[in-house]
Design a protein around this motif. Structure first.
Motif, PDB file in Angstrom:
ATOM      1  N   ALA A 258      28.282  45.169  51.403  1.00 16.15           N
ATOM      2  CA  ALA A 258      28.972  44.086  50.702  1.00 16.15           C
ATOM      3  C   ALA A 258      28.992  42.825  51.567  1.00 16.15           C
ATOM      4  N   ARG A 261      25.630  41.221  51.420  1.00 19.58           N
ATOM      5  CA  ARG A 261      25.453  40.564  50.119  1.00 19.58           C
ATOM      6  C   ARG A 261      26.220  39.226  50.097  1.00 19.58           C
ATOM      7  N   GLN A 264      24.499  36.662  52.082  1.00 23.65           N
ATOM      8  CA  GLN A 264      23.316  36.168  51.365  1.00 23.65           C
ATOM      9  C   GLN A 264      23.718  35.148  50.306  1.00 23.65           C
TER      10      GLN A 264
ATOM     11  N   THR B 108      22.268  49.271  41.144  1.00 25.27           N
ATOM     12  CA  THR B 108      22.916  49.552  42.425  1.00 25.27           C
ATOM     13  C   THR B 108      23.054  51.059  42.633  1.00 25.27           C
TER      14      THR B 108
END
Lengths: 279, 268
Positions: A258, A261, A264, B108
């Motif tokens: 997480a 992410r 990013q 995911t």
């Protein structure tokens, strides 16, 4: 048509619901079902000195392996990115060849290489670099060498992709502006490959946290969390504690990905804001 | 840039290339050492080997444990890869082509098994496998390996589907083909190399997996990595090196097939 597209999810739902999602739910409930009261296993994980040492070892080994893999993997990716045609193919083939040998076999290979009377010690003794054989297998050194060997391909691939995606005109522009090759690398190429370094390091770190085979064979007295979970479940039959440890590993994996992410997304937003200034 | 600076950079570049070349060749050394050790006659591991013999290969061939472990690994690998590939293709179609709702979550979840430490899944799967009466059967390991194999065909097929426009499929539907005909005649031939690659990656993942097999198999469903692992923990003999060498040879052939088959497929 819309309602029928759900049918395509059927196979994956039949596979993942009982054999991926249900196991996660089982660990979750099991971790709270110990005899010592709800949450006692988690308190034990945080307070028990032995468990804390194991968690510290796991992090230490994973961090060292990540750093070593980056130090070895980045130059490999950098050189491979500049090769063309057949040589590039051969380079990528060579880096992937050991990748295909099973983890057990690769760990076994390092058991031979790093043994007390193994080739590494005989060479080091032979050239007089050391007086006594190094005990690689007792102190975690051999473990880190073997794990780095296994993890390097995982970091080369994302960095190689990143380096190949860099517009060759950017370092050229830096050269025109008077930057020498080292400046070009430090000011242009390296910063532009940072996002891919982050991806590679994350993959290596998370995979290293969960390693089982190599630490069992080469870790000596050093215990990592996967070994502890397996021991608690198999030998000591303490499933609540094993499950609590597994939940912690699971949460760590989720948090690390997480964070990657989020970083990013943040950098993408920053790029957008920047390009907005010039638009 | 001054001349001496340029010379220094060229020298550094050459040095770096040479160093990386040496590292890449050095990466093969551990594997070559295993092969070298397998050809000695002594009953303990010594390097460099002082003599040559096929003694350990003979013992390996005569060993029933290895035979059944190889057979188990092949059956588990092929079945798990087949299940993973079917689920992977269908999920990729739902996510990329049909844009079914919830595609972000499903993607995911389909990739998650690749990064989740296997010990976590093993701890959770063991009680479920017992409840379902699968514990100790081949199916327990097959289904677990199908889960960890899923990310590979899912990723390769998603890549293949995004690489060409869906207009070809729409044209086929417009010309009267139903969804299944369109898949069989248009989509599948387009994604076949990705399907083959995904299957082989999933198969390889199963062949390499130890932790799930450790928790879910019985002595009769023991897989090859599990047998190797047990032997390594029991007594290290050159027979393990011989077994490892044979496995290395077979996997090398598999990779060769994996890289060449899609290419041949494209040429036809």
């Amino acid at each position: 048509m819309k309602h029928r597209s759900f049918l395509l999810y059927l196979p994956v739902a039949l596979l993942l619901t009982p054999f991926f999602l249900a196991p996660m739910a089982v660990i979750g409930t099991e971790s709270f079902s110990g005899q010592h009261g709800v949450g006692a296993e988690y308190v034990k994980v945080v307070t028990d000195q032995g468990i804390r040492t194991v968690l510290y070892n796991t992090f230490y080994v994973a961090a060292m392996v990540t750093i070593l893999s980056l130090l070895i993997g980045y130059p490999i990716a950098y050189v491979l990115a500049r090769l063309k045609g057949r040589w590039a193919t051969i380079g990528i083939f060579l880096i992937f060849l050991p990748f295909w040998a099973s983890t057990v076999i690769r760990s076994f290979a390092w058991m031979i290489l790093l043994g007390r009377k193994g080739p590494v010690n005989s060479i080091l003794l032979g050239i007089g670099l050391i007086e006594d054989p190094i005990r690689f297998i007792d102190n975690g050194l051999g473990l880190m060498i073997a794990m780095t060997y296994i993890m390097v391909p995982f970091i080369v691939v994302p960095i190689l992709n990143g380096l190949r995606a860099i517009d060759p005109n950017l370092p050229r522009a830096a050269a025109v502006l008077g930057a020498n090759p080292w400046r070009q690398f430090l000011a242009v190429t390296l910063p532009l490959s940072m996002p891919n370094i982050a991806v590679g390091c994350t993959i290596v770190f998370v995979t290293s946290l969960g390693f089982f085979v190599t630490p069992s064979l080469l870790g000596g007295d050093l215990t990592v969390v996967s070994m502890l979970i397996s021991e608690q479940a198999n030998r000591l039959l303490d499933w609540p504690l094993a499950s609590a440890l597994a939940i912690i590993v699971l949460l760590l994996t989720i948090v690390i990905f997480a964070l990657l992410r989020l970083s990013q997304l943040a950098s993408r937003r920053r790029d957008k804001a920047r390009s907005g200034v010039f638009a | 840039m001054s001349v001496s600076e340029k010379k220094l950079w060229t020298a550094w570049s050459r040095f770096l290339t040479g160093l990386v070349g040496a590292i890449l060749i050095g990466f093969l050394v551990p594997i070559l050492v295993v092969v070298a050790v397998s050809f000695q006659s002594k009953s303990y591991l010594s390097f460099p080997p002082t003599d040559f013999s096929l003694r350990w290969y003979q013992q390996f061939i005569g060993n029933d444990d290895y035979r059944s472990a190889i057979l188990n690994s092949m059956m588990i690998g092929a079945s798990a890869a087949a299940l993973a590939t079917i689920a992977g293709i269908s999920t990729a179609l739902a996510v990329v082509r049909a844009r079914a709702p919830g595609s972000a979550i499903v993607s995911t979840l389909s990739i998650a098994p690749a990064v989740l430490p296997q010990i976590v899944l093993a701890i959770g799967l063991f009680p479920i496998s017992v409840w379902l009466g699968l514990q100790g059967t081949l199916w327990a390991v097959i289904l677990a390996h199908a889960v960890i194999g899923l990310p590979f065909p899912f990723i390769t097929v998603c890549g293949a589907l995004t690489s060409y426009s869906n207009r070809i499929e729409i044209a086929s539907m417009t010309l009267g083909a139903n969804a299944f005909q369109t898949f069989r005649l248009i989509t599948f031939p387009m994604i076949r190399p990705a399907v083959i690659a995904g299957f082989i990656f999933a198969f390889a993942a199963s062949l390499d997996e130890l932790v799930l097999a450790l928790f879910l198999s019985s002595p009769s469903t023991r897989t090859l990595p599990l047998l190797l692992w047990e032997q390594l923990n029991f007594q290290v003999t050159p027979e393990i090196a011989a077994a490892a060498s044979v496995i290395l040879a077979v996997t090398s052939l598999l990779i060769l097939a994996a890289t060449l088959l899609p290419r041949l497929d494209k040429d036809n």
